[in-house]
Structures are given as C-alpha cells and as structure tokens.
Design a protein around this motif. Structure first.
Motif, PDB file in Angstrom:
ATOM      1  N   LEU A   6      30.273  43.063  42.964  1.00 29.18           N
ATOM      2  CA  LEU A   6      30.089  43.426  44.473  1.00 29.18           C
ATOM      3  C   LEU A   6      31.156  44.399  44.670  1.00 29.18           C
ATOM      4  O   LEU A   6      32.199  44.244  44.759  1.00 29.18           O
ATOM      5  CB  LEU A   6      30.189  42.302  45.483  1.00 29.18           C
ATOM      6  CG  LEU A   6      30.238  42.776  46.947  1.00 29.18           C
ATOM      7  CD1 LEU A   6      29.151  43.332  47.688  1.00 29.18           C
ATOM      8  CD2 LEU A   6      30.594  41.363  47.887  1.00 29.18           C
ATOM      9  N   LYS A   7      30.597  45.936  45.113  1.00 34.00           N
ATOM     10  CA  LYS A   7      31.566  46.831  45.464  1.00 34.00           C
ATOM     11  C   LYS A   7      31.509  46.843  46.889  1.00 34.00           C
ATOM     12  O   LYS A   7      30.568  47.196  47.408  1.00 34.00           O
ATOM     13  CB  LYS A   7      31.390  48.042  44.826  1.00 34.00           C
ATOM     14  CG  LYS A   7      32.351  49.091  44.884  1.00 34.00           C
ATOM     15  CD  LYS A   7      32.214  50.363  43.971  1.00 34.00           C
ATOM     16  CE  LYS A   7      33.360  51.488  44.214  1.00 34.00           C
ATOM     17  NZ  LYS A   7      33.234  52.578  43.285  1.00 34.00           N
ATOM     18  N   LEU A  40      39.250  52.520  51.470  1.00 33.05           N
ATOM     19  CA  LEU A  40      39.727  51.444  50.536  1.00 33.05           C
ATOM     20  C   LEU A  40      38.362  50.866  49.838  1.00 33.05           C
ATOM     21  O   LEU A  40      37.388  50.929  50.465  1.00 33.05           O
ATOM     22  CB  LEU A  40      40.585  50.345  51.247  1.00 33.05           C
ATOM     23  CG  LEU A  40      41.824  50.642  52.129  1.00 33.05           C
ATOM     24  CD1 LEU A  40      42.090  49.783  53.166  1.00 33.05           C
ATOM     25  CD2 LEU A  40      42.924  50.555  51.116  1.00 33.05           C
ATOM     26  N   PHE A  41      38.807  50.048  48.571  1.00 31.16           N
ATOM     27  CA  PHE A  41      37.726  49.692  47.981  1.00 31.16           C
ATOM     28  C   PHE A  41      38.063  48.427  47.311  1.00 31.16           C
ATOM     29  O   PHE A  41      39.186  48.087  47.079  1.00 31.16           O
ATOM     30  CB  PHE A  41      36.450  50.486  46.992  1.00 31.16           C
ATOM     31  CG  PHE A  41      37.410  50.635  45.931  1.00 31.16           C
ATOM     32  CD1 PHE A  41      37.030  50.427  44.542  1.00 31.16           C
ATOM     33  CD2 PHE A  41      38.545  51.778  45.597  1.00 31.16           C
ATOM     34  CE1 PHE A  41      37.653  50.738  43.445  1.00 31.16           C
ATOM     35  CE2 PHE A  41      38.806  52.187  44.532  1.00 31.16           C
ATOM     36  CZ  PHE A  41      38.730  51.677  43.439  1.00 31.16           C
ATOM     37  N   LEU A  68      31.523  50.399  56.636  1.00 28.03           N
ATOM     38  CA  LEU A  68      31.318  49.301  55.567  1.00 28.03           C
ATOM     39  C   LEU A  68      30.324  49.679  54.586  1.00 28.03           C
ATOM     40  O   LEU A  68      29.324  49.588  55.299  1.00 28.03           O
ATOM     41  CB  LEU A  68      31.540  47.836  55.918  1.00 28.03           C
ATOM     42  CG  LEU A  68      31.310  46.745  55.037  1.00 28.03           C
ATOM     43  CD1 LEU A  68      32.393  46.977  53.910  1.00 28.03           C
ATOM     44  CD2 LEU A  68      30.976  45.455  55.499  1.00 28.03           C
ATOM     45  N   LEU A  69      30.543  49.961  53.330  1.00 25.20           N
ATOM     46  CA  LEU A  69      29.438  50.231  52.414  1.00 25.20           C
ATOM     47  C   LEU A  69      29.430  49.220  51.436  1.00 25.20           C
ATOM     48  O   LEU A  69      30.700  48.749  50.979  1.00 25.20           O
ATOM     49  CB  LEU A  69      29.469  51.452  51.856  1.00 25.20           C
ATOM     50  CG  LEU A  69      29.539  52.828  52.923  1.00 25.20           C
ATOM     51  CD1 LEU A  69      29.814  54.191  51.978  1.00 25.20           C
ATOM     52  CD2 LEU A  69      27.978  53.031  53.582  1.00 25.20           C
ATOM     53  N   LYS A 112      44.363  49.617  46.785  1.00 27.07           N
ATOM     54  CA  LYS A 112      43.195  50.196  46.131  1.00 27.07           C
ATOM     55  C   LYS A 112      42.488  51.126  47.161  1.00 27.07           C
ATOM     56  O   LYS A 112      41.440  50.785  47.553  1.00 27.07           O
ATOM     57  CB  LYS A 112      42.275  49.151  45.567  1.00 27.07           C
ATOM     58  CG  LYS A 112      41.321  49.258  44.525  1.00 27.07           C
ATOM     59  CD  LYS A 112      40.642  48.227  43.773  1.00 27.07           C
ATOM     60  CE  LYS A 112      39.966  48.576  42.636  1.00 27.07           C
ATOM     61  NZ  LYS A 112      39.312  47.510  42.057  1.00 27.07           N
ATOM     62  N   HIS A 113      43.023  52.114  47.289  1.00 27.55           N
ATOM     63  CA  HIS A 113      42.384  53.325  48.188  1.00 27.55           C
ATOM     64  C   HIS A 113      41.594  54.071  47.389  1.00 27.55           C
ATOM     65  O   HIS A 113      41.545  54.149  46.283  1.00 27.55           O
ATOM     66  CB  HIS A 113      43.824  54.132  48.859  1.00 27.55           C
ATOM     67  CG  HIS A 113      44.588  54.718  47.815  1.00 27.55           C
ATOM     68  ND1 HIS A 113      44.192  55.815  46.941  1.00 27.55           N
ATOM     69  CD2 HIS A 113      46.006  54.318  47.496  1.00 27.55           C
ATOM     70  CE1 HIS A 113      45.308  56.194  46.305  1.00 27.55           C
ATOM     71  NE2 HIS A 113      46.331  55.225  46.669  1.00 27.55           N
TER      72      HIS A 113
END
Length: 273
Positions: free
Chosen positions: A75-76, A23-24, A98-99, A135-136
């Motif tokens: 921020l992404k 997800l993002f 987590l990125l 929001k995959h």
C-alpha cells in the motif's frame, strides 16, 4: 494488480508534484493486515507536523489496508499539501490530498539467505535537520545515487552525507555489528528513519552512532533492511569504481536481528545456520 482512489490525473498545480511538498509511506499488507502500521502512522504524523500539513483522518487511513484482499501487497500512501499558494508560499489553510495505490508484491527471498553485494555511491546527501528522518516526496538525491550503477549483481548503494558520515543505502537502512555490538547511523541530519529500523530498535539493543565508511572495515557483519524486503546480510562491499573493498562470510552470521525483522513483517524467521 494496481488500484487507486484517483481515476483522474493529478492536478498540475498540486504542490507535491510541483515541489515535492508532501510525504509518502510504503506499507507491506498481508491478507489485508498492514505490517508495522503504528510505526508508519507515527512517521507520517511526524512528517505532517514538520511540514505543517494536516494529517489525514485515522478513519480514512485505517480502512485502506483492508481493501488489499488476500495475498501480499504494498500500500503506497501519498499525502501532499494540495494545490494553491503563491510560488513557494504555501496556502493557508492547506487542503491536503491523499492518494493511495495497492500493488502485488513479492520479496527477494534469495537475498535473505545468500546475502547481497553493495557499493559506495559518489553522491553525498545534503544535511538538513528539519527534514531528517522524514519520508518526504523530494527524493532526487536517492534517484541520482541509484543511477550510478546498472549492474544487477549490485543490490544497493551506500550513502554518506556531505560531512562524510554514513547515513543509509538508497532505499534501505544500514546496520552493522562491531565488537559484538549492533549499530546503525544516527539520522539527525539526513536520511529516512525506516519503520523496520524503528521497530528493531524497540526490540534490540541497537546503538545510533556517527561514523564514516571506514567503520565498516571493523564490522563483523553488515545488513540492509526496510519494511518491504526485510533484512539482507551484506557479503561484499565495493568502492564507487566497482573494486572489491571488503567481504563477509555467512558462516556463523548472527541471525537474531534478521529473525526479529522477519517476525515483525510476517516473513519466515528460521533460515540459515
């Protein structure tokens, strides 16, 4: 300016890279303060539950926006299931990654006032209720739809699902006014339930409807919006072949929905007449 936690390449066996298994979120950050943070975290949590990925710790997430410093940033956040598993079979338990990345941002302010030209897309979105609204990371449909045009005068493309119902634009949610009532497509089969959309629906009487593109012929006004750009009024709609289908004037445009959106994001709320 771009900053990331990771100074090393993403593992080749990361499931987000291999399968879109993750997800993002893209969050507007103003002087270190994230906008619509509760809505972003709520959507991320819904996505983690739906995919069966452990949610990153709140303490870890909450500290990231403050690293942005002064000014307007994006921020992404990317959460993947991590590595492991056998083929499509996910690992159990998963060790998620987590990125994150911070980048400078400037909204396209001229579109708030002047409006935008949009077109229909040929691509149709698949229907999958298990993923609807999330929001995959698997966004190939949006990539293909966005590749249908390269005219800089066309700001966005509208997408229908495989049953012909309006869903969204390639990276924005869709709103319109019909018979004085604000409406937006229902997103129980496909599409991304935007955080700005969620916040606006808490403030304004916006009705979710199932409707085909012909509903726009009845609309007194149309807008596109997301949590980075705010809300753009649509002034022209084209067919997928580029022929003009409908125009709207800005005179007398109902601006309350736009003002609400921009107040939520910290943008100027007063513009237009």
């Amino acid at each position: 300016m771009t900053r990331s936690l990771s100074d090393t390449p993403i593992a080749a066996d990361d499931r987000g890279l291999a399968y879109g298994d993750g997800l993002f979120e893209t969050v507007l950050v103003r002087d270190g303060e994230p906008q619509l943070w509760p809505q972003h975290m709520a959507r991320l949590a819904r996505g983690c539950r739906a995919l069966g990925i452990p949610m990153p710790a709140a303490a870890e997430l909450d500290g990231l926006p403050g690293q942005a410093g002064a000014g307007l940033m994006v921020l992404k956040l990317i959460v993947t299931r991590g590595s492991g598993g056998r083929g499509y079979l996910p690992p159990s338990p998963a060790e998620p990654r987590l990125l994150w990345q911070l980048s400078r941002f400037a909204p396209q302010v001229e579109r708030w006032e002047a409006g935008v030209r949009v077109r229909h897309c040929r691509l149709q979105l698949g229907i999958q209720p298990a993923l609807a609204g999330l929001k995959h990371l698997n966004r190939l449909e949006n990539v293909l739809a966005r590749s249908e045009w390269d005219d800089p005068e066309v700001a966005e493309g509208l997408l229908c699902d495989s049953q012909g119902s309006l869903v969204e634009a390639t990276c924005m949610n869709l709103f319109w006014q019909r018979r004085g009532r604000l409406e937006t497509p229902r997103l129980d089969g496909s599409g991304v339930a935007g955080t700005l959309r969620a916040a606006l629906m808490e403030r304004l009487p916006i009705t979710e409807v199932v409707a085909g593109p012909e509903v726009l012929a009845e609309a007194e006004a149309v807008w596109l919006g997301n949590s980075l750009q705010g809300l753009w009024p649509v002034i022209r709609l084209d067919t997928a072949d580029g022929a003009m289908q409908r125009c709207w004037t800005l005179a007398g445009l109902r601006r309350d929905i736009q003002r609400e959106a921009h107040e939520l994001l910290g943008y100027p709320a007063e513009f237009g007449h």
